[in-house]
Design an enzyme around this catalytic site. Structure first.
Site, PDB file in Angstrom:
ATOM      1  N   HIS A  34       3.011   4.403  -1.209  1.00 32.71           N
ATOM      2  CA  HIS A  34       3.412   3.316  -1.869  1.00 32.71           C
ATOM      3  C   HIS A  34       4.787   3.377  -2.197  1.00 32.71           C
ATOM      4  CE1 HIS A  34      -1.162   3.127  -3.048  1.00 32.71           C
ATOM      5  NE2 HIS A  34      -1.065   2.073  -2.329  1.00 32.71           N
ATOM      6  N   GLN A  58     -12.562  -7.823   0.117  1.00 31.80           N
ATOM      7  CA  GLN A  58     -12.399  -7.030   1.232  1.00 31.80           C
ATOM      8  C   GLN A  58     -13.379  -5.849   1.332  1.00 31.80           C
ATOM      9  OE1 GLN A  58      -8.101  -6.144   0.485  1.00 31.80           O
ATOM     10  NE2 GLN A  58      -8.441  -4.180   1.055  1.00 31.80           N
ATOM     11  N   VAL A 173       3.003   8.499   5.012  1.00 31.26           N
ATOM     12  CA  VAL A 173       3.287   9.559   4.165  1.00 31.26           C
ATOM     13  C   VAL A 173       2.198  10.505   4.114  1.00 31.26           C
ATOM     14  CG1 VAL A 173       4.554  10.059   2.118  1.00 31.26           C
ATOM     15  CG2 VAL A 173       5.050   8.006   3.079  1.00 31.26           C
ATOM     16  N   SER A 182      -3.690   8.471   0.297  1.00 30.83           N
ATOM     17  CA  SER A 182      -4.503   7.453   0.292  1.00 30.83           C
ATOM     18  C   SER A 182      -4.896   7.482  -1.098  1.00 30.83           C
ATOM     19  CB  SER A 182      -5.615   7.565   1.180  1.00 30.83           C
ATOM     20  OG  SER A 182      -6.691   6.714   0.697  1.00 30.83           O
ATOM     21  N   SER A 183      -5.214   6.129  -1.883  1.00 34.86           N
ATOM     22  CA  SER A 183      -5.472   6.357  -3.325  1.00 34.86           C
ATOM     23  C   SER A 183      -7.033   6.964  -3.190  1.00 34.86           C
ATOM     24  CB  SER A 183      -5.633   5.083  -3.599  1.00 34.86           C
ATOM     25  OG  SER A 183      -4.413   4.528  -3.504  1.00 34.86           O
TER      26      SER A 183
HETATM   27  O1  PAF Z   1      -3.557  -2.141   2.001  1.00 38.53           O
HETATM   28  C1  PAF Z   1      -4.172  -2.367   0.840  1.00 38.53           C
HETATM   29  O2  PAF Z   1      -3.748  -1.965   0.003  1.00 38.53           O
HETATM   30  C2  PAF Z   1      -4.726  -3.840   0.937  1.00 38.53           C
HETATM   31  O3  PAF Z   1      -5.856  -4.048   1.938  1.00 38.53           O
HETATM   32  C3  PAF Z   1      -4.057  -4.950   0.798  1.00 38.53           C
HETATM   33  C4  PAF Z   1      -3.137  -5.336   1.902  1.00 38.53           C
HETATM   34  C5  PAF Z   1      -3.168  -4.806  -0.558  1.00 38.53           C
HETATM   35  C6  PAF Z   1      -4.787  -6.412   0.518  1.00 38.53           C
HETATM   36  O4  PAF Z   1      -5.880  -6.293  -0.598  1.00 38.53           O
END
Ligand code: PAF
Length: 279
Positions: A34, A58, A173, A182-183
């Protein structure tokens, strides 16, 4: 850095910014991946806005929405140290108020790979991204290649709906052993974490064959399968070599525009995805 929680407060702060604004959309629990997007946005724009929003729409009903890792105080400190101008952290009710009833559906590119396994996932992403683009009105938005299918979908969304945003896709990265950041990597137990770099090794195998002239998608898929098979914990959901624009699985020879090698693999209860662009 100004931290805003309501849409009206965010819009008021946004109106005061003059010059290009780069947006980094996130679900928080930030890592170097990030922060690399934030740094790129800072280098290419006068101002940077970040949103942190764990988007419920999502996640499938049996997915990890409630236990998704969160640490807003740590995230805010990291972003302030990077010189971010605006941090937007709305509550769920601000984004999905009672009576909310609109969805953005992107067809085609969302139907295979993750879309086939996580029904509704990309509609949730497309809907929230459209809303946030409308709220933030960025000039550019920055996404990681790690979520390759998401980036293809967002480019199509922007094109199809004429959204005035430039989508910038930045390299994945990786940890020193190759694991894509990844989180969700915090879910990995010790043995799973030790096994996780197998995804990168499999993708590297496809890359090396590609560099040596191999273009047969079946050969590339089988080569990745053979590497994954060396790791007993790794259970592939799919091993894909897809067209980079349509994400349709390539049957024979890859087209001149290249291919996307894409993996989803379960390690115990954790599912990892990763990909490389073959060009
Ligand atoms: O990639 C992500 O972290 C998520 O899918 C996003 C783009 C922030 C949408 O919630």
């Amino acid at each position: 850095m100004h931290t805003l929680h309501s849409i009206s407060a965010f819009r008021a702060a946004r109106r005061l910014l003059t010059g290009p604004v780069g947006l980094v959309p996130t679900m928080g629990y930030l890592h170097e991946g990030h922060l690399s997007l934030v740094r790129r946005a800072k280098a290419e724009n006068d101002h940077v806005a970040v949103w942190i929003f764990v988007n419920p729409t999502q996640f499938g009903p049996h997915e990890d929405f409630t236990r998704y890792p969160r640490d807003e105080a740590r995230d805010a400190a990291l972003l302030a140290a990077e010189g971010v101008d605006l941090l937007f952290m709305p509550p769920v009710e601000a984004i999905y108020p009672e009576g909310f009833g609109t969805e953005v559906v992107v067809h085609g590119v969302t139907e295979g790979l993750e879309g086939a396994i996580r029904p509704g996932h990309f509609t949730g992403v497309a809907t929230v991204v459209t809303k946030f683009f409308n709220i933030v009105q960025p000039d550019r938005a920055y996404f990681g290649q790690k979520d390759g299918q998401q980036t293809v979908m967002i480019r199509k969304l922007v094109l199809d709906l004429n959204l005035p945003v430039q989508v910038v896709v930045c390299p994945t990265v990786r940890e020193p052993d190759g694991l894509a950041m990844s989180s969700r990597n915090v879910y990995l137990g010790g043995l799973e974490r030790a096994a996780a770099p197998v995804l990168h090794r499999a993708l590297q195998r496809a890359e090396s064959l590609w560099r040596n002239g191999e273009r047969d998608a079946t050969v590339l898929r089988e080569a990745m399968r053979a590497v994954l098979a060396q790791e007993p914990l790794a259970q592939p959901d799919y091993i894909s070599v897809a067209d980079p624009l349509t994400l349709a699985e390539i049957a024979g020879r890859a087209p001149a525009r290249g291919a996307l090698a894409y993996l989803a693999v379960r390690l115990g209860a954790t599912r990892l995805i990763d990909n490389v662009v073959l060009e």
